[in-house]
Design a protein around this motif. Structure first.
Motif, PDB file in Angstrom:
ATOM      1  N   UNK A   1      -0.491  20.076 -38.783  1.00 47.96           N
ATOM      2  CA  UNK A   1      -0.546  20.986 -37.647  1.00 47.96           C
ATOM      3  C   UNK A   1       0.049  20.377 -36.384  1.00 47.96           C
ATOM      4  N   UNK A   2      -0.114  19.070 -36.190  1.00 49.57           N
ATOM      5  CA  UNK A   2       0.283  18.454 -34.924  1.00 49.57           C
ATOM      6  C   UNK A   2       1.664  17.824 -34.961  1.00 49.57           C
ATOM      7  N   UNK A   3       2.130  17.415 -36.147  1.00 48.33           N
ATOM      8  CA  UNK A   3       3.400  16.700 -36.230  1.00 48.33           C
ATOM      9  C   UNK A   3       4.565  17.571 -35.784  1.00 48.33           C
ATOM     10  N   UNK A   4       5.457  16.976 -35.014  1.00 48.81           N
ATOM     11  CA  UNK A   4       6.634  17.707 -34.536  1.00 48.81           C
ATOM     12  C   UNK A   4       7.857  17.446 -35.397  1.00 48.81           C
ATOM     13  N   UNK A   5       7.740  16.535 -36.363  1.00 51.51           N
ATOM     14  CA  UNK A   5       8.875  16.241 -37.229  1.00 51.51           C
ATOM     15  C   UNK A   5       8.622  15.003 -38.057  1.00 51.51           C
ATOM     16  N   UNK A   6       9.604  14.575 -38.827  1.00 51.80           N
ATOM     17  CA  UNK A   6       9.435  13.423 -39.723  1.00 51.80           C
ATOM     18  C   UNK A   6       8.998  12.147 -39.016  1.00 51.80           C
ATOM     19  N   UNK A   7       9.405  11.945 -37.776  1.00 49.81           N
ATOM     20  CA  UNK A   7       9.060  10.706 -37.073  1.00 49.81           C
ATOM     21  C   UNK A   7       7.554  10.564 -36.891  1.00 49.81           C
ATOM     22  N   UNK A   8       6.856  11.675 -36.703  1.00 49.87           N
ATOM     23  CA  UNK A   8       5.406  11.602 -36.547  1.00 49.87           C
ATOM     24  C   UNK A   8       4.743  11.170 -37.853  1.00 49.87           C
ATOM     25  N   UNK A   9       5.270  11.623 -38.972  1.00 46.21           N
ATOM     26  CA  UNK A   9       4.731  11.186 -40.265  1.00 46.21           C
ATOM     27  C   UNK A   9       4.987   9.694 -40.468  1.00 46.21           C
ATOM     28  N   UNK A  10       6.194   9.248 -40.143  1.00 43.02           N
ATOM     29  CA  UNK A  10       6.510   7.828 -40.286  1.00 43.02           C
ATOM     30  C   UNK A  10       5.595   6.985 -39.399  1.00 43.02           C
ATOM     31  N   UNK A  11       5.329   7.461 -38.200  1.00 48.66           N
ATOM     32  CA  UNK A  11       4.449   6.727 -37.287  1.00 48.66           C
ATOM     33  C   UNK A  11       3.039   6.620 -37.842  1.00 48.66           C
ATOM     34  N   UNK A  12       2.493   7.737 -38.307  1.00 46.71           N
ATOM     35  CA  UNK A  12       1.115   7.740 -38.806  1.00 46.71           C
ATOM     36  C   UNK A  12       0.987   6.877 -40.067  1.00 46.71           C
ATOM     37  N   UNK A  13       1.851   7.120 -41.036  1.00 44.68           N
ATOM     38  CA  UNK A  13       1.730   6.391 -42.296  1.00 44.68           C
ATOM     39  C   UNK A  13       2.063   4.914 -42.111  1.00 44.68           C
ATOM     40  N   UNK A  14       3.036   4.598 -41.268  1.00 43.78           N
ATOM     41  CA  UNK A  14       3.342   3.201 -41.023  1.00 43.78           C
ATOM     42  C   UNK A  14       2.171   2.470 -40.413  1.00 43.78           C
ATOM     43  N   UNK A  15       1.511   3.100 -39.450  1.00 44.75           N
ATOM     44  CA  UNK A  15       0.342   2.486 -38.807  1.00 44.75           C
ATOM     45  C   UNK A  15      -0.799   2.297 -39.800  1.00 44.75           C
ATOM     46  N   UNK A  16      -1.058   3.292 -40.604  1.00 48.25           N
ATOM     47  CA  UNK A  16      -2.174   3.216 -41.548  1.00 48.25           C
ATOM     48  C   UNK A  16      -1.889   2.201 -42.649  1.00 48.25           C
ATOM     49  N   UNK A  17      -0.711   2.254 -43.232  1.00 47.98           N
ATOM     50  CA  UNK A  17      -0.404   1.369 -44.351  1.00 47.98           C
ATOM     51  C   UNK A  17      -0.363  -0.090 -43.922  1.00 47.98           C
ATOM     52  N   UNK A  18      -0.054  -0.345 -42.680  1.00 51.75           N
ATOM     53  CA  UNK A  18      -0.064  -1.728 -42.199  1.00 51.75           C
ATOM     54  C   UNK A  18      -1.462  -2.327 -42.197  1.00 51.75           C
ATOM     55  N   UNK A  19      -2.486  -1.472 -42.220  1.00 52.94           N
ATOM     56  CA  UNK A  19      -3.861  -1.951 -42.063  1.00 52.94           C
ATOM     57  C   UNK A  19      -4.648  -2.030 -43.363  1.00 52.94           C
TER      58      UNK A  19
END
Length: 389
Positions: A164-182
């Motif tokens: 609902x909130x993502x404006x495009x692919x970059x938002x997905x990359x940001x979220x998943x990159x942050x989560x997977x790093x942890x």
């Protein structure tokens, strides 16, 4: 064999006799070995005696819910816990899912070698105009911390709030990159298509699945050491095979294709899919027997067992696909794995009597009615409630 009266698909009634003997179960303590990783996404058993408002309140029969997981482990299958098959997002809220995960993980500890992975998402964060990408990240972090704190391995579920909130692919990359790093250990990603959940349309930032796949693959490549595999549930063998061939080495494809799982698991000369399937809840004895044949090098035997289950699965998962949980629970009831045909949220009402009658016929053809006489007796009870005597 047992005989009963069933509604016909085109209307009216017909006499039907069960034609097939059930598949044999493995001897106790002799779960077969497989050459594929195989998870069954498991359902929850509602408490039929709870004095509550079933559309509003959640009451789980914990004993029968956990007993069902031991049944799946006995057949050599892993458990994908607290996923959409457990009505996550359709009756099962996060506090109850967390309790379910804790109990299932405790049950797994009682069994050396028991395989389990648990769904972590953002379903406690309702989508809304005030939700931000940072809120989605925080929600994922909260659930992952809970699963990992209980000693569980994570299946990273798709997020309605992110869609609902993502404006495009970059938002997905940001979220998943942050989560997977942890994450503490590699996770299984889950791309759940809009046919399973309309709120997930356009996931990965694009309504076109092929362009969305490019974004998803870029996320996986950038975080390959933190990704065990990805389960895609798009009901398209062509898309699954195309993505499977592009995965980084060592990252598994877990088929979530409940229409074409048999041929995808068998694979081709360029690879195969492992399995994380809701239908394995319903056809567990067939899944176990078929996978054991495949592991023994008997691909023809694998297909002989699994092929008759595919029409059953396609019926259970027919549109609206999100209502497939009703068929899964109905088969558990027919097979004596629970004593009633009730679901949390009153979801037993999402399929018609003719749909359930056809499910019964197809389950017979697939040889997954464990006790034909019991199945016929229970089918008659459901029919009687619907006015068919």
């Amino acid at each position: 064999m047992a005989a009963l009266t069933l509604p016909r698909n085109g209307g009216g009634l017909e006499s039907y006799s069960i034609r097939n003997a059930p598949l044999p179960m493995p001897a106790p303590g002799s779960a077969p070995a497989f050459n594929r990783v195989a998870y069954a996404a498991a359902h929850v058993v509602a408490d039929p005696l709870a004095d509550n408002d079933p559309w509003l309140d959640i009451a789980v029969d914990w004993d029968r819910t956990l007993a069902f997981r031991h049944y799946l482990w006995d057949l050599g299958l892993g458990i994908a816990e607290a996923m959409d098959t457990a009505q996550r997002g359709m009756g099962l809220d996060w506090p109850t899912a967390k309790a379910l995960i804790g109990r299932a993980l405790a049950g797994a500890k009682e069994r050396p070698g028991a395989v389990i992975a648990c769904g972590a998402g953002t379903d406690h964060l309702p989508p809304g105009p005030g939700v931000t990408v940072a809120d989605v990240i925080a929600a994922y972090e909260q659930q992952i911390e809970a699963v990992e704190g209980l000693g569980g391995r994570v299946i990273l579920m798709a997020s309605r709030a992110l869609a609902a909130v993502a404006k495009g692919p970059d938002d997905y990359a940001r979220v998943y990159g942050r989560i997977l790093a942890q994450v503490k250990q590699p996770v299984i990603l889950h791309w759940l298509g809009e046919m399973f959940d309309p709120a997930l349309a356009g996931y990965w930032g694009d309504a076109d699945h092929n362009r969305a796949m490019d974004t998803c693959l870029a996320v996986i490549r950038d975080n390959a050491t933190k990704v065990d595999g990805i389960k895609i549930s798009l009901l398209s063998k062509e898309k699954e095979i195309a993505m499977r061939r592009r995965l980084p080495q060592g990252v598994r494809m877990y088929t979530g294709d409940d229409f074409n799982y048999a041929e995808l698991i068998a694979g081709d000369d360029q690879g195969y899919s492992d399995a994380l399937l809701g239908i394995f809840d319903a056809i567990a004895p067939a899944a176990s027997a078929g996978l054991a044949r495949l592991a023994a090098g008997d691909e023809a035997g694998f297909h002989a067992i699994l092929a008759p289950t595919v029409p059953l699965s396609r019926h259970i998962f027919k549109a609206p696909t999100r209502f497939y949980k009703t068929g899964v629970v109905f088969l558990a009831y027919l097979n004596g794995l629970q004593d009633h045909f009730l679901m949390i949220g009153g979801q037993q009402s999402t399929r018609s009597l003719p749909h359930l009658a056809e499910l019964f016929r197809l389950a017979d053809a697939a040889r997954v009615l464990r006790d034909p006489d019991l199945a016929a007796q229970r089918m008659r009870k459901v029919l009687a409630v619907g006015g068919v005597e």
